[in-house]
Design an enzyme around this catalytic site. Structure first.
Site, PDB file in Angstrom:
ATOM      1  N   HIS A  68       0.817  -1.224   0.000  1.00 55.40           N
ATOM      2  CA  HIS A  68       0.000   0.000   0.000  1.00 55.40           C
ATOM      3  C   HIS A  68       0.853   1.277   0.000  1.00 55.40           C
ATOM      4  CE1 HIS A  68      -2.899   3.044   1.089  1.00 55.40           C
ATOM      5  NE2 HIS A  68      -2.337   3.187   2.284  1.00 55.40           N
ATOM      6  N   HIS A 119       3.930   6.748   5.460  1.00 56.31           N
ATOM      7  CA  HIS A 119       2.753   7.484   5.920  1.00 56.31           C
ATOM      8  C   HIS A 119       1.905   6.751   6.955  1.00 56.31           C
ATOM      9  CE1 HIS A 119       0.257   5.327   2.846  1.00 56.31           C
ATOM     10  NE2 HIS A 119      -0.720   5.572   3.701  1.00 56.31           N
ATOM     11  N   GLU A 162       0.928   5.457  12.751  1.00 61.75           N
ATOM     12  CA  GLU A 162      -0.374   4.972  13.207  1.00 61.75           C
ATOM     13  C   GLU A 162      -0.350   3.475  13.502  1.00 61.75           C
ATOM     14  OE1 GLU A 162      -3.626   6.797  13.741  1.00 61.75           O
ATOM     15  OE2 GLU A 162      -1.771   7.843  14.223  1.00 61.75           O
ATOM     16  N   ASP A 163       0.348   2.722  12.651  1.00 65.05           N
ATOM     17  CA  ASP A 163       0.214   1.259  12.704  1.00 65.05           C
ATOM     18  C   ASP A 163       1.407   0.533  13.309  1.00 65.05           C
ATOM     19  OD1 ASP A 163      -2.137   1.774  11.450  1.00 65.05           O
ATOM     20  OD2 ASP A 163      -1.475   1.173   9.455  1.00 65.05           O
ATOM     21  N   ASP A 177      -3.094   8.312  -1.161  1.00 63.82           N
ATOM     22  CA  ASP A 177      -3.492   7.271  -0.210  1.00 63.82           C
ATOM     23  C   ASP A 177      -4.951   6.894  -0.450  1.00 63.82           C
ATOM     24  OD1 ASP A 177      -3.422   5.683   2.213  1.00 63.82           O
ATOM     25  OD2 ASP A 177      -4.424   7.351   3.235  1.00 63.82           O
ATOM     26  N   ASP A 219     -22.823  11.590 -27.213  1.00 66.82           N
ATOM     27  CA  ASP A 219     -21.466  12.131 -27.276  1.00 66.82           C
ATOM     28  C   ASP A 219     -20.555  11.458 -26.261  1.00 66.82           C
ATOM     29  OD1 ASP A 219     -23.051  13.250 -25.369  1.00 66.82           O
ATOM     30  OD2 ASP A 219     -22.036  15.175 -25.367  1.00 66.82           O
TER      31      ASP A 219
HETATM   32 MN    MN Z   1      -2.707   4.605   4.017  1.00 61.70          MN
END
Ligand code: MN
Length: 754
Positions: free
Chosen positions: A97, A121, A125-126, A188, A308
């Site tokens: 990712h 990024h 957080e993870d 992201d 169109d």
């Molecule tokens: Mn992400």
């Protein structure tokens, strides 16, 4: 990222999708035997990942210096180690990712800091990695960028409506500091949208809607055109899967049927342009399913009526050539009237420039053509990102300036609308396209939402101009303030120092700023009006007592403000004007001299009840005093004055509650009818009611209600509700009744019998 038809000529570097990691496995072969062996021994997913990494390395190799490339690759390995063992919902290794996100940014040729931050990024957080560790390894800028993205993610995970506005605000604030945070966030979001199939349907729908409302408009606003289209298309696909499937199939079929015609048109354009001495790149352009869906819905067309669905793009060397191409095309095919748009002379607010025209091709096939220079094409594809590209000069371009201006106006707006949800409403509105461009008398171009009026323009120039505007001239002609502005209008506002906003403006202004400012003014004014009314009522009450407002001792005012807890006289007037306080009560309290207030109150300090006060004075229903009864007044906040009898059983209970006691008395000239109750005991029932009623009527009273009760011993009780003018009147009635031989006992009741 833009989907090009297979009829496009081979350009110098084919724009490969940075996210198509799964289909790239076969072609990505490492340049050394080692990586080749690895690919052969790996599972499909690992192969795809390695291929994506190689692809990424190739891409950054095309524009970054070797030492920068090394730092970026180091960030990849750092992130890979941090996410070790983590999987996406789809089952792929998590690192795929951030790699896809960074790859997208590399596609836009962003600088090494942005790429490093994109790779990292999600680590804050993870994983256990801290901002300090990132700063140590990759520098402060990259650490700040990762922190910015993490902050947005943290807000995103909270609950919906309110948090979304908050989220959005923080994001915008972050963007003013560094727009790269937004670019990373958008990349992201794009990858998350592209891999949304792994999610549960309701989560898919929620994310799709959020993308549609928030991220797609931002991409559009920043001029990231193809990203914008792709986010919209993906949002549509996941929010309305069925509609998307049906339409996509129909589009595919229609294209197949018309392939020959489209090829012919393309061929004629490609032949005609060199003949006119123009060197151009001509490509077919497939329109998005979502665009077709919108057209069907807005214009109530069936699919077969939306013909169109073929678009072409002509890219030339410079601006002049654009207009030459237009001439050639209009000579080649009949143009549709009213469909030509010149976004070169008047660019969109996000910097987009292009000529748009619609032509009628062979067999009546409608076709749309976009004509632009290579430079315009670049801005159209990557918008604001093109200015953060890896290059040496640090000059602020016009586009960067206007982006900055837009952000400033949002922040200004946010300051005047404290309610988050309302703010989001404004922003949603302001984010959507459909702007008009108008000129100030000085020749400056102002951008306003479509439908904006002269009043919006006035507020856009300055809040004071808006608040004081009285009339307006558009292109030298005097027109009403509500006039809708059109592209290219030259607008001049006349102001007057005494003028102020009119509430009617709220019915037609379109900008959040104008609306917020007018509301603000109205609110302030309402307070002022109540206060003016209150002051008038008080002045009259004072003169009713034979005084002038100037007779009031300033000390009395100070004491009154202290006692009531109000800040200034203005507030007292406002409360009177709003009916929260009675002017006569305030007047008496203000006129009461010094500390002998108690004695004075008996004489002149109390309020006279005249019976003509209307709703401001109410006779308490618990005790029903009538003129002549000793009474006391109770002020209830917002309800007015209640008159109770001294004997009222409820007074004791009310004591100490949120009430204010005032001395009241009956005015000698009191008027009106007052309800009261009497209880009569008679010797026998037959005919007695008629006799009593006759006596009561004789005494000029009305019977409002009567009930009877046989007591036993041949005694009967009668309970009357009567209208009287006062105690004297009641006494007269009772005297009359006592004269009847049947009446045994008779007395007034304080409460109605239940
Ligand atoms: Mn992400």
């Amino acid at each position: 990222m833009n989907v090009l038809a297979n009829t496009a000529p081979a350009s110098s570097t084919p724009p490969a999708s940075p996210f198509a990691v799964t289909v790239l496995g076969a072609q990505a072969v490492g340049d050394d035997g080692e990586s080749l062996k690895q690919i052969q021994n790996s599972s499909d997913a690992e192969q795809a990942l390695l291929a994506a990494l190689d692809q990424f390395k190739t891409r950054i190799g095309s524009y970054l210096k070797p030492e920068d490339q090394q730092r970026v690759v180091a960030a990849y390995h750092f992130a890979n180690a941090a996410h070790e063992g983590q999987l996406r919902v789809s089952g792929e290794a998590y690192i795929s990712h951030p790699l896809a996100v960074a790859s997208n940014l590399a596609d836009w040729h962003l600088d090494p800091q942005a790429l490093i931050a994109a790779l990292l990024h999600d680590v804050m957080e993870d994983t256990a990695i801290t901002k300090e560790q990132i700063a140590e390894n990759f520098g402060k800028v990259a650490a700040e960028l990762v922190d910015g993205v993490s902050k947005i993610d943290r807000i995103e995970n909270r609950s919906f409506e309110e948090a979304q506005a908050e989220n959005f605000r923080k994001m915008l604030l972050a963007m003013t500091r560094d727009v790269r945070v937004i670019l990373i966030k958008l990349a992201d979001r794009l990858h998350n949208m592209q891999t949304l199939d792994a999610m549960r349907p309701e989560k898919r729908r929620r994310i799709a809607n959020e993308t549609f409302d928030i991220y797609a408009p931002i991409a559009n606003r920043l001029g990231l055109n193809s990203l914008y289209r792709e986010l919209e298309e993906l949002s549509f696909r996941h929010a309305y899967p069925l509609r998307y499937r049906v339409l996509a199939k129909a589009v595919k079929q229609a294209r197949g049927n018309k392939r020959e015609v489209v090829g012919k048109i393309l061929e004629s354009i490609r032949t005609a342009l060199p003949k006119a001495g123009i060197e151009a790149e001509v490509m077919g352009r497939e329109k998005h399913v979502f665009g077709i869906y919108c057209k069907m819905r807005e214009k109530h067309l069936t699919f077969s009526q939306v013909l169109d669905i073929y678009g072409f793009r002509v890219v030339v060397a410079d601006r002049n050539a654009c207009y030459q191409v237009l001439g050639v095309l209009h000579a080649l095919y009949q143009p549709l009237p009213g469909k030509f748009k010149d976004y070169i002379a008047l660019p969109k607010v996000n910097g987009y420039q292009s000529l748009h025209t619609q032509l009628i091709g062979p067999f009546g096939t409608p076709i749309e053509v976009q004509i632009r220079s290579a430079g315009m094409n670049h801005v159209a594809e990557s918008g604001v990102a093109s200015h953060w590209m890896y290059k040496d000069e640090q000059t602020l371009t016009q586009l960067q300036k206007s982006t900055h201006q837009w952000l400033q106006s949002l922040i200004e707006l946010q300051a005047t609308s404290p309610d988050n949800t309302e703010f989001l409403e404004h922003v949603k509105f302001d984010l959507f396209p459909g702007e008009v461009y108008v000129f100030t008398p000085q020749g400056k171009i102002l951008t306003l939402p479509r439908g904006a009026t002269a009043v919006d323009f006035a507020y856009a120039v300055h809040t004071d101009i808006g608040n004081r505007c009285i009339s307006c001239q558009i292109n030298g002609e005097t027109v009403p303030l509500r006039t809708e502005l059109r592209n290219g209008d030259r607008v001049e506002i006349a102001t007057a120092s005494h003028a102020h906003p009119n509430p009617i403006w709220l019915t037609y202004v379109r900008t959040g700023k104008a609306r917020a400012q007018i509301r603000h003014f109205m609110k302030t004014r309402q307070d002022d009006e109540s206060s003016t009314l209150g002051e008038r009522l008080l002045t009259r009450a004072i003169s009713d007592l034979g005084h002038l407002p100037t007779d009031i001792d300033p000390i009395a005012w100070t004491r009154f403000l202290h006692d009531t807890g109000l800040r200034e006289r203005h507030d007292v007037y406002a409360e009177i004007g709003l009916g929260l306080r009675l002017a006569p009560v305030v007047a008496r309290r203000l006129l009461a001299r010094d500390g002998n207030l108690q004695q004075d109150a008996k004489a002149g300090g109390s309020v006279s009840i005249r019976g003509t006060e209307g709703v401001a004075v109410k006779i308490a229903s618990c005790c029903r005093p009538i003129p002549g009864d000793p009474i006391i007044g109770l002020i209830r906040k917002g309800q007015g004055l209640f008159v109770h009898a001294h004997s009222c059983p409820a007074i004791g209970k009310l004591h100490g509650s949120k009430t204010e006691w005032v001395d009241v008395n009956w005015d000698p000239a009191v008027s009106g009818q007052y309800e009261t109750y009497i209880h009569v005991v008679t010797r026998e029932a037959r005919g007695v009611l008629a006799k009593l009623a006759a006596k009561i009527t004789e005494a000029e009273s009305n019977i409002m209600n009567v009930s009877m009760h046989v007591d036993g011993d041949a005694m009967t009780s009668l309970y009357f509700t009567l209208h009287v003018t006062g105690r004297m009147h009641l006494a007269r009635i009772m005297r009359g009744l006592r004269g009847l031989p049947e009446v045994v006992r008779l007395h007034r009741q304080v409460e109605t019998r239940r």
